[in-house]
Scaffold this motif. Structure first.
Motif, mmCIF file in Angstrom:
data_model
loop_
_atom_site.group_PDB
_atom_site.id
_atom_site.type_symbol
_atom_site.label_atom_id
_atom_site.label_comp_id
_atom_site.label_asym_id
_atom_site.label_seq_id
_atom_site.Cartn_x
_atom_site.Cartn_y
_atom_site.Cartn_z
ATOM 1 N N GLU A 178 34.880 -13.359 -6.545
ATOM 2 C CA GLU A 178 33.710 -14.031 -5.983
ATOM 3 C C GLU A 178 33.246 -15.113 -6.964
ATOM 4 O O GLU A 178 32.884 -14.819 -8.107
ATOM 5 N N LYS A 221 30.666 -18.374 -7.595
ATOM 6 C CA LYS A 221 29.459 -19.091 -7.178
ATOM 7 C C LYS A 221 29.079 -20.095 -8.248
ATOM 8 O O LYS A 221 29.071 -19.773 -9.437
ATOM 9 N N ALA A 279 32.883 -17.278 -11.942
ATOM 10 C CA ALA A 279 33.255 -16.000 -11.341
ATOM 11 C C ALA A 279 32.168 -14.988 -11.629
ATOM 12 O O ALA A 279 31.713 -14.846 -12.776
ATOM 13 N N GLU A 280 31.724 -14.260 -10.594
ATOM 14 C CA GLU A 280 30.655 -13.277 -10.756
ATOM 15 C C GLU A 280 31.110 -11.845 -10.517
ATOM 16 O O GLU A 280 30.525 -10.917 -11.062
ATOM 17 N N VAL A 311 34.603 -9.222 -8.659
ATOM 18 C CA VAL A 311 35.844 -9.097 -7.903
ATOM 19 C C VAL A 311 35.654 -8.002 -6.875
ATOM 20 O O VAL A 311 34.876 -7.055 -7.083
ATOM 21 N N SER A 312 36.350 -8.135 -5.769
ATOM 22 C CA SER A 312 36.286 -7.107 -4.732
ATOM 23 C C SER A 312 37.684 -6.556 -4.503
ATOM 24 O O SER A 312 38.664 -7.296 -4.462
ATOM 25 N N THR A 365 30.112 0.128 -6.773
ATOM 26 C CA THR A 365 29.885 -1.114 -7.509
ATOM 27 C C THR A 365 29.781 -0.783 -8.996
ATOM 28 O O THR A 365 29.015 0.106 -9.383
ATOM 29 N N THR A 407 33.569 -2.980 -5.831
ATOM 30 C CA THR A 407 33.086 -4.259 -6.351
ATOM 31 C C THR A 407 32.828 -4.105 -7.845
ATOM 32 O O THR A 407 32.226 -3.120 -8.265
ATOM 33 N N ARG A 436 31.200 -6.301 -10.953
ATOM 34 C CA ARG A 436 30.490 -7.489 -11.412
ATOM 35 C C ARG A 436 30.742 -7.662 -12.906
ATOM 36 O O ARG A 436 30.694 -6.687 -13.666
ATOM 37 N N SER A 468 40.933 -16.623 -3.605
ATOM 38 C CA SER A 468 39.574 -16.751 -4.142
ATOM 39 C C SER A 468 39.045 -18.173 -4.080
ATOM 40 O O SER A 468 37.946 -18.452 -4.566
ATOM 41 N N ARG A 522 39.890 -10.428 -3.856
ATOM 42 C CA ARG A 522 39.193 -11.708 -4.025
ATOM 43 C C ARG A 522 38.316 -11.683 -5.281
ATOM 44 O O ARG A 522 37.778 -10.644 -5.669
#
Length: 651
Positions: free
Chosen positions: A362, A364, A368-369, A371-372, A158, A382, A384, A404, A360
């Motif tokens: 992510e 929320k 956007a917070e 990517v994976s 991460t 991951t 952030r 996404s 994808r």
């Protein structure tokens, strides 16, 4: 796809029908190892549905049912003579049904490409010796060590940063420098791997399987082959270095579609900065034998011809070495984004990550917070971030946005492909079309066929034995062998169409992209004008035989057999539907276009998606319409502009 013995046997029969060898110096396709090459290439395709379709086709190939499909009656393919097998394949290619023609084109493309690029058991394909083609040279002993040191993860990781950029090509590389220069912490994720000067020179097969995208290989209807780069630096590592700015009329058109900055100094300044950083110049654009034919023929017709500017340094030989650069520049002369923007970004602290396939974003609460991504062995990454820049190319960018959860109806619409076809001329003199400056001349004589800026341009490009097959027809093994034995004395005039009417990109159940594109009658009429125009150029330059990529087999011999008028009529009758004329898409654009409203575009005038404000698109998918010229400089200028706006917001 794990091929069975039955699959290999069926594919061997098919390949040996397309390329049976001559019984003397040229081996049959299966003897050369072309079947293994096909499975090597297809094995990279991430779309399981394609592999299953191929397995089904090969499983049924030697059945009586397929005999009915090929017009051979209730006879198995294995019981037919070579002549009967060839006739069966030609009937597939001539079918009135587009899906049947698509099957033929897929098989033809795979068999001919594999044959021409396979080194063979001895390491040197006998065809190369017959036509005087040198084959792989190997890397230069003097090549420097790679300048960049990208990260590669083998354990779940991460990362945290200000901006994560998906894709490292013309758009992603440029954006990385702008954002890092603004003091932001930047991570760049690239699906492919890093290759530099010392990795190049390994030949067509190695280049295709390491530097180019594994799929989709073509549009779903079989209309057009899709070609794009997948490595650190993206298409800028393998493109032909042509560096043209966005035409003024196109800039105005884009401005009128809701992005007014395209007609202002903001975009003009971006174009100038990009051209300066890439070292765009016309000092290294001498006439190659290929471009001399374009120049000679066009001028004889009274048509305009201009010198093409290129992003190369003084290290460029613009000759034999230059012709290999579609598979990476051994001299390090091509100013790709790995040599320029990515080097700048890394120097300013940006982290570059390879072998990271982003699956994808992510999102929320409308933001956007993270990517994976997955590595090729399934390791999870991951990242952030406060913002996401998507620059994965005009096929993968809309696919990622859809995976996404973004729902704007224009994501994946307005895909433009600059459909490209070729007309070949055979000359008395040796041309060696795989050599010479990548591209050094352009004719715009038919660039404005409708008074609205839509038409075609004429260019050449280095033509290698594998690449050539994508633009050629096949009417039988003997005719194809003869064309290849004439290859060193052949030259192709490329026709690039500024397409008005778009296609689409969607995703399948596994999230992989599906491209749908059918050439409209409007654009087909322009392409046809270009096909005939290219024939006129070749005839005026002295070609003794001229042929197009129409599967019907359209050709003539000036002063001996036929005429350009008959060629015109035959090409028109042969048609431009799926499988009727060989076409390629080397410029893929417009599928997440910028605009002034969510009703008409996927992103706003800042390049941000209408759905999620901190997702910014910065690649060729941003184009509101097709530019009508080679798009690299335009992509980088848009990325520079959009990244500058994003940096201002984040700072």
């Amino acid at each position: 796809m794990e091929p069975t013995a039955g699959h290999c046997a069926a594919l061997g029969m098919i390949c040996d029908t397309f390329v049976p060898g001559d019984g003397l110096t040229l081996p049959a396709a299966s003897e050369l190892g072309a079947v293994d090459t096909i499975f090597q290439i297809l094995g990279r395709n991430p779309r399981e549905a394609d592999k299953k379709q191929l397995a089904m086709l090969l499983g049924l190939w030697d059945s009586r049912l397929t005999g009915l499909l090929t017009g051979s009656g209730l006879r198995r393919f294995s019981t037919l003579t070579q002549q009967q097998r060839e006739a069966a394949l030609v009937r597939l290619g001539d079918s009135r049904l587009a899906p049947v023609r698509a099957i033929f084109q897929a098989l033809k493309g795979a068999a001919l490409l594999a044959y021409n690029v396979t080194p063979g058991p001895s390491g040197a394909n006998p065809l190369w010796k017959e036509i005087g083609y040198p084959g792989p040279t190997g890397p230069l002993a003097t090549a420097p060590k790679p300048a960049l040191q990208p990260l590669r993860f083998t354990e779940s990781t991460t990362l945290t940063c200000d901006v994560v950029i998906v894709g490292s090509g013309a758009g992603g590389g440029t954006a990385a420098t702008v954002l890092a220069a603004a003091g932001l912490d930047v991570v760049v994720l690239e699906r492919g791997n890093y290759y530099d000067d010392q990795d190049f020179g390994t030949g067509e097969l190695a280049g295709l399987t390491s530097l180019y995208a594994p799929g989709p290989a073509g549009s779903a209807e079989g209309q057009i082959t899709l070609v794009s780069g997948t490595c650190l630096g993206g298409g800028t590592v393998v493109n032909w270095s042509t560096s043209l700015p966005t035409p003024d009329a196109v800039r105005q058109e884009w401005a009128e579609l809701g992005t007014p900055q395209f007609a202002t100094d903001e975009y003009g300044d971006a174009l100038r900065v990009v051209s300066q950083r890439l070292g765009v110049n016309d000092r290294h654009s001498p006439l190659s034998p290929r471009d001399e034919i374009l120049d000679r023929g066009a001028r004889a017709l009274g048509w305009d011809v201009d010198t093409l500017p290129r992003n190369v340094s003084d290290a460029c030989d613009a000759g034999i070495e230059c012709g290999r650069c579609g598979y990476g520049c051994r001299l390090g002369a091509k100013q790709s984004v790995t040599k320029t923007w990515l080097a700048d970004a890394a120097a300013k602290g940006a982290r570059l990550v390879v072998d990271a396939n982003v699956r994808r974003i992510e999102v929320k609460n409308g933001r956007a917070e993270a990517v994976s991504a997955l590595t090729s062995d399934g390791t999870e990454i991951t990242v952030r971030a406060k913002a996401v820049v998507v620059a994965a190319g005009a096929i993968q960018t809309p696919a990622l946005l859809r995976r996404s959860g973004l729902r704007n109806k224009n994501i994946g619409r307005y895909l433009r492909l600059h459909p490209a076809a070729a007309v070949f001329g055979v000359f008395d003199e040796e041309i060696r079309p795989w050599e010479g400056a990548l591209q050094s001349r352009i004719s715009r004589h038919h660039a404005n066929l409708d008074g609205k800026g839509y038409g075609v341009i004429y260019e050449t490009g280095p033509t290698h034995p594998g690449l050539a097959t994508g633009f050629m027809s096949w009417r039988g093994a003997d005719a194809h062998r003869a064309a290849m034995l004439d290859f060193a004395r052949s030259n192709a005039i490329g026709i690039i169409t500024r397409d008005r009417d778009p296609g689409t990109v969607s995703i399948d159940g596994s999230g992989e992209p599906i491209v749908k594109y059918r050439l409209s009658d409007y654009d087909a009429a322009h392409l046809h004008t270009g096909i005939v125009g290219a024939a006129r150029i070749l005839e005026a330059a002295g070609a003794r035989r001229i042929f197009s990529g129409h599967q019907a087999g359209v050709s003539y011999e000036p002063g001996v057999r036929g005429s350009v008028a008959e060629f015109d009529a035959a090409a028109k009758a042969a048609g431009y539907g799926p499988g009727q004329c060989a076409m390629g898409a080397l410029h893929i654009m417009g599928s997440a276009r910028m605009g002034g409203s969510a009703e008409l575009s996927a992103t706003n005038p800042d390049g941000a998606t209408w759905d999620v404000a901190n997702i910014v698109v910065a690649d060729g998918s941003s184009f509101p319409t097709a530019p009508g010229v080679n798009p690299m400089v335009s992509i980088e200028a848009i990325a520079y502009m959009n990244a500058t706006r994003l940096a201002a917001q984040l700072s």
